[in-house]
Structure formats: structure tokens, C-alpha cells
Write a protein that holds these residues in place. Sequence first.
Motif: not given
Length: 147
Positions: A2-4, A6-7, A50
Motif C-alpha cells: 500500500y505504501w507503493l 501511496g507513492l 513506485a
Amino acid sequence: MYWLIGLMSAGIFGLILTGIYMELQPDLGGTPRRWHKPAIGINLTLFATAQGALLLMGAQEVMAAIPATAASGEISIGLGLGIIGVGIPTALSTIAAGIAVGPIGAASLAVLAEKPEIFGRTLIYLGLAEGIAIYGLVMSILLLDKI
């Protein structure tokens, strides 16, 4: 993972904000803005990095997954060719519809600039050209029912 996402969202959001700022702020006396190129470059690099990491991680998850064909069985050559044959009418009809809609749309816009009262007639012509794609889709659905 999920952080990808977000990026990627941050990179796109930064590009959008930079574009909006560049559009709203007038050019001050011909002086170049020196921060625009680095800002756009950083946001594009962030998004591309990302995206690449997301593709790499997604490919690893797919490779680690249980094969879907193990549960559903094998597809024969005849069935595969039949499915390709079902897709051909849709493919050819959408290509033909695109070829037809281009000149008809351009001509109808040119005519509407001179005579706005014939809008309905030009819309009918566009609908007939677009109907080519619908006919191909209906044929594919009917053929898919036979497999």
C-alpha cells in the motif's frame, strides 16, 4: 504494497499541483521559473519508481500463487481457437467503427459550425457508425453461447 500506491498517488498529485500552479500563475516578465523542471522531474521519477516496484512485487506475488489452471483443467487447442474466433468479430468491428466515426465526426463538426439546426441528423450518422461495433459485440456474444 500500500505504501507503493501511496507513492504513486503522491507523484501524480505533485504533477497535478505543479500543472495547476503553472497554469494559474502568469509568467512574470519573461523570467524563467527555475524550480518547475526539477519539480516535474522529481514527481515523474517518484511515480516511475513506485510503478516499477509495484510491478516487481506484483509479479512476485503472482509467481508464488497456486496456478489457476490446476483447479480448472486444461484448455484444448480447439477451445482456444474457438475463443480467438469469438473475439475476432468484436476486434474487427471496433476497428471499423473507429475508422468510420473519425471522418463522420469531423464532417459533422464542420457542418454544425455552419448549420447548427441539423445536429440531430449528424448525431444519427454518428450512431449508425458506432452501431458497427455493437453488431460485432452481439455476434461475439452469440458465438460465445455456442462454445
